[in-house]
Design a protein around this motif. Structure first.
Motif, PDB file in Angstrom:
ATOM      1  N   ARG A  29       0.822  -1.209   0.000  1.00 39.92           N
ATOM      2  CA  ARG A  29       0.000   0.000   0.000  1.00 39.92           C
ATOM      3  C   ARG A  29       0.862   1.267   0.000  1.00 39.92           C
ATOM      4  O   ARG A  29       0.420   2.312  -0.465  1.00 39.92           O
ATOM      5  CB  ARG A  29      -0.934   0.001   1.206  1.00 39.92           C
ATOM      6  N   ASP A  30       2.089   1.165   0.530  1.00 34.44           N
ATOM      7  CA  ASP A  30       2.979   2.331   0.496  1.00 34.44           C
ATOM      8  C   ASP A  30       3.310   2.727  -0.936  1.00 34.44           C
ATOM      9  O   ASP A  30       3.464   3.916  -1.240  1.00 34.44           O
ATOM     10  CB  ASP A  30       4.265   2.047   1.265  1.00 34.44           C
ATOM     11  N   LEU A  31       3.418   1.727  -1.821  1.00 34.58           N
ATOM     12  CA  LEU A  31       3.690   2.015  -3.230  1.00 34.58           C
ATOM     13  C   LEU A  31       2.511   2.746  -3.865  1.00 34.58           C
ATOM     14  O   LEU A  31       2.694   3.694  -4.630  1.00 34.58           O
ATOM     15  CB  LEU A  31       3.993   0.722  -3.993  1.00 34.58           C
ATOM     16  N   LEU A  32       1.298   2.322  -3.536  1.00 38.36           N
ATOM     17  CA  LEU A  32       0.109   3.029  -4.027  1.00 38.36           C
ATOM     18  C   LEU A  32       0.105   4.484  -3.556  1.00 38.36           C
ATOM     19  O   LEU A  32      -0.179   5.401  -4.320  1.00 38.36           O
ATOM     20  CB  LEU A  32      -1.158   2.333  -3.544  1.00 38.36           C
ATOM     21  N   GLN A  33       0.428   4.687  -2.286  1.00 43.16           N
ATOM     22  CA  GLN A  33       0.476   6.043  -1.739  1.00 43.16           C
ATOM     23  C   GLN A  33       1.528   6.882  -2.455  1.00 43.16           C
ATOM     24  O   GLN A  33       1.300   8.051  -2.784  1.00 43.16           O
ATOM     25  CB  GLN A  33       0.789   5.989  -0.240  1.00 43.16           C
ATOM     26  N   GLN A  34       2.685   6.274  -2.712  1.00 45.67           N
ATOM     27  CA  GLN A  34       3.759   6.980  -3.406  1.00 45.67           C
ATOM     28  C   GLN A  34       3.330   7.376  -4.815  1.00 45.67           C
ATOM     29  O   GLN A  34       3.590   8.496  -5.271  1.00 45.67           O
ATOM     30  CB  GLN A  34       5.006   6.097  -3.457  1.00 45.67           C
ATOM     31  N   MET A  35       2.665   6.479  -5.539  1.00 51.92           N
ATOM     32  CA  MET A  35       2.170   6.778  -6.886  1.00 51.92           C
ATOM     33  C   MET A  35       1.167   7.924  -6.844  1.00 51.92           C
ATOM     34  O   MET A  35       1.196   8.832  -7.681  1.00 51.92           O
ATOM     35  CB  MET A  35       1.517   5.537  -7.497  1.00 51.92           C
ATOM     36  N   SER A  36       0.285   7.882  -5.858  1.00 48.11           N
ATOM     37  CA  SER A  36      -0.717   8.938  -5.725  1.00 48.11           C
ATOM     38  C   SER A  36      -0.050  10.288  -5.474  1.00 48.11           C
ATOM     39  O   SER A  36      -0.418  11.302  -6.078  1.00 48.11           O
ATOM     40  CB  SER A  36      -1.677   8.597  -4.582  1.00 48.11           C
ATOM     41  N   ASP A  37       0.949  10.298  -4.601  1.00 52.83           N
ATOM     42  CA  ASP A  37       1.640  11.546  -4.268  1.00 52.83           C
ATOM     43  C   ASP A  37       2.374  12.119  -5.479  1.00 52.83           C
ATOM     44  O   ASP A  37       2.507  13.341  -5.609  1.00 52.83           O
ATOM     45  CB  ASP A  37       2.636  11.313  -3.133  1.00 52.83           C
ATOM     46  N   THR A  38       2.844  11.244  -6.374  1.00 50.69           N
ATOM     47  CA  THR A  38       3.610  11.691  -7.543  1.00 50.69           C
ATOM     48  C   THR A  38       2.716  12.244  -8.645  1.00 50.69           C
ATOM     49  O   THR A  38       3.196  12.904  -9.569  1.00 50.69           O
ATOM     50  CB  THR A  38       4.467  10.527  -8.096  1.00 50.69           C
ATOM     51  N   CYS A  39       1.415  11.984  -8.554  1.00 50.49           N
ATOM     52  CA  CYS A  39       0.501  12.426  -9.610  1.00 50.49           C
ATOM     53  C   CYS A  39       0.552  13.937  -9.821  1.00 50.49           C
ATOM     54  O   CYS A  39       0.355  14.413 -10.947  1.00 50.49           O
ATOM     55  CB  CYS A  39      -0.930  11.999  -9.295  1.00 50.49           C
ATOM     56  N   TYR A  40       0.832  14.689  -8.754  1.00 52.46           N
ATOM     57  CA  TYR A  40       0.845  16.145  -8.923  1.00 52.46           C
ATOM     58  C   TYR A  40       1.936  16.577  -9.884  1.00 52.46           C
ATOM     59  O   TYR A  40       1.714  17.468 -10.720  1.00 52.46           O
ATOM     60  CB  TYR A  40       1.024  16.848  -7.576  1.00 52.46           C
TER      61      TYR A  40
END
Length: 417
Positions: free
Chosen positions: A375-386
């Protein structure tokens, strides 16, 4: 400031798809150059209202060439081949309007902007003495027939015939060839289209996806990637290009973990029944929520809460739904093909190769399991979307287009028209 004459059949400040794409290009380019735009005019009232409050309204000059409502209905009815006959007539008249504009104004660049389908390059290339840009260009890829298992015989035959026609047209269509070789710059909407132009016609190509991403300035982020279970979203029409069947088959491979899929979209009665029966027979109907058609606002609200967009389409330009997912910080899992293959990278999601249905289902399931356990990878991907929003923004795309225009101006004296 340079003067650019743009041919944009469909243009609207309040729509998505082709009309919205043209408006966003024009709206952002107006910051950098003076635009003379020829458009059909179905949304003339909306255009004029938007121009009146635009900060660069003095750089936006629209010329309208309307068609009857029956032709507009043909245009909206995708697959109605009669439209192309009328559309070619529209382009011929547009050439006359363009020649008049050129005779009355100093025009530095001619730009065939949309519709992006390669079959209709318009006629601006016939105007001599002014550099001609064509693109973004799309529609040159062929349908991978191995993914049509389960469709009716008539649908399969139709796809085969369309592939044959597309293949001939992309290689031999006389006016397409003339426009390709007359242009000083060709812009491809997808890598697949760029490969066709380079491979068959040996022309240099600039790759710029036809649509852009809006930046999400809202601090609200409703994603909770560490909650139990995983919430997937699938959005699209229930047709063979979108491959909802791949998503349902993938869910069948994930019955041992807690995964729910929200399906947003609709199709014909027969298509809906087919996919719902498929889900029931696969034993995953209790893990699927069928939402039907939702407003754009409702879809984006769902995106702000979901964990992953599962995008299974095999035939696209640059899908707007993928860019909306990026805007809403939602990681994306898709096939590495068409426009989504260029948009989605490992920083904001996962891609799998376009191989065959069986392998794609296996690969989709493997990636979802990986994200389920990380789930940390999902969070990281989400944070990079900006950061991806900035990279894919309309403003950045306009700057790239300006580089193309300036390249044309630099070589105008040596370019042989």
């Amino acid at each position: 400031m340079i003067n650019v004459l743009i041919n944009a059949y469909a243009c609207s400040p309040h729509w998505g798809s082709e009309p919205g794409m043209a408006w966003n290009w024009i709206s952002c380019l107006a910051q950098h150059c003076n635009l003379f735009v020829i458009t059909e005019g179905e949304w003339r009232k909306e255009i004029e209202e938007a121009v009146s409050i635009h900060p660069y309204r003095d750089h936006m000059h629209f010329y309208y060439h309307p068609v009857p409502d029956k032709i507009r209905r043909m245009c909206w009815n995708q697959g109605d081949w009669r439209f192309y006959w009328y559309y070619q007539k529209w382009q011929k008249k547009t050439l006359q309007i363009a020649r008049q504009i050129v005779s009355e104004n100093r025009i530095d660049i001619l730009h065939q902007l949309n519709m992006i389908g390669f079959r209709e390059p318009g006629y601006l290339w016939k105007i001599e003495g002014v550099p001609f840009v064509w693109g973004p260009i799309g529609g040159m890829e062929l349908m991978p027939l191995s993914f049509l298992k389960g469709v009716s015989k008539s649908q399969y035959i139709k796809a085969c015939v369309k592939n044959l026609i597309n293949d001939w047209q992309r290689k031999h269509h006389p006016r397409v060839l003339q426009a390709l070789h007359r242009a000083f710059a060709l812009i491809a909407a997808t890598k697949g289209c760029a490969d066709v132009i380079q491979g068959y016609h040996h022309q240099d190509v600039v790759l710029i996806n036809e649509t852009g991403c809006s930046k999400n300035d809202s601090p609200e982020n409703l994603h909770d990637f560490h909650k139990p279970g995983l919430e997937l979203m699938w959005v699209g029409k229930f047709d063979s290009r979108k491959q909802l069947g791949l998503a349902i088959a993938t869910m069948e491979q994930l019955r041992d973990i807690s995964v729910k899929m929200h399906i947003v979209g609709a199709g014909s009665e027969a298509e809906s029944r087919h996919y719902q029966n498929m889900a029931s027979q696969s034993g995953v109907d209790s893990e699927i929520v069928w939402h039907g058609l939702l407003s754009n606002q409702e879809v984006q609200e769902m995106m702000r809460k979901a964990d992953l967009l599962l995008f299974t389409s095999i035939m696209e330009g640059t899908p707007h739904v993928v860019l909306e997912a990026v805007k809403n910080n939602l990681p994306v899992l898709c096939l590495k093909t068409c426009g989504q293959g260029e948009v989605v990278d490992s920083s904001i999601g996962c891609t799998i190769p376009l191989t065959n249905p069986k392998d794609c289902v296996r690969d989709f399931a493997a990636q979802i399991r990986k994200l389920y356990d990380n789930r940390d990878l999902l969070q990281q991907m989400s944070d990079t979307c900006y950061q991806k929003q900035i990279e894919l923004s309309w403003e950045n795309k306009a700057l790239r287009m300006m580089e193309v225009y300036k390249m044309g101006l630099s070589y105008t004296k040596s370019f042989r028209f």
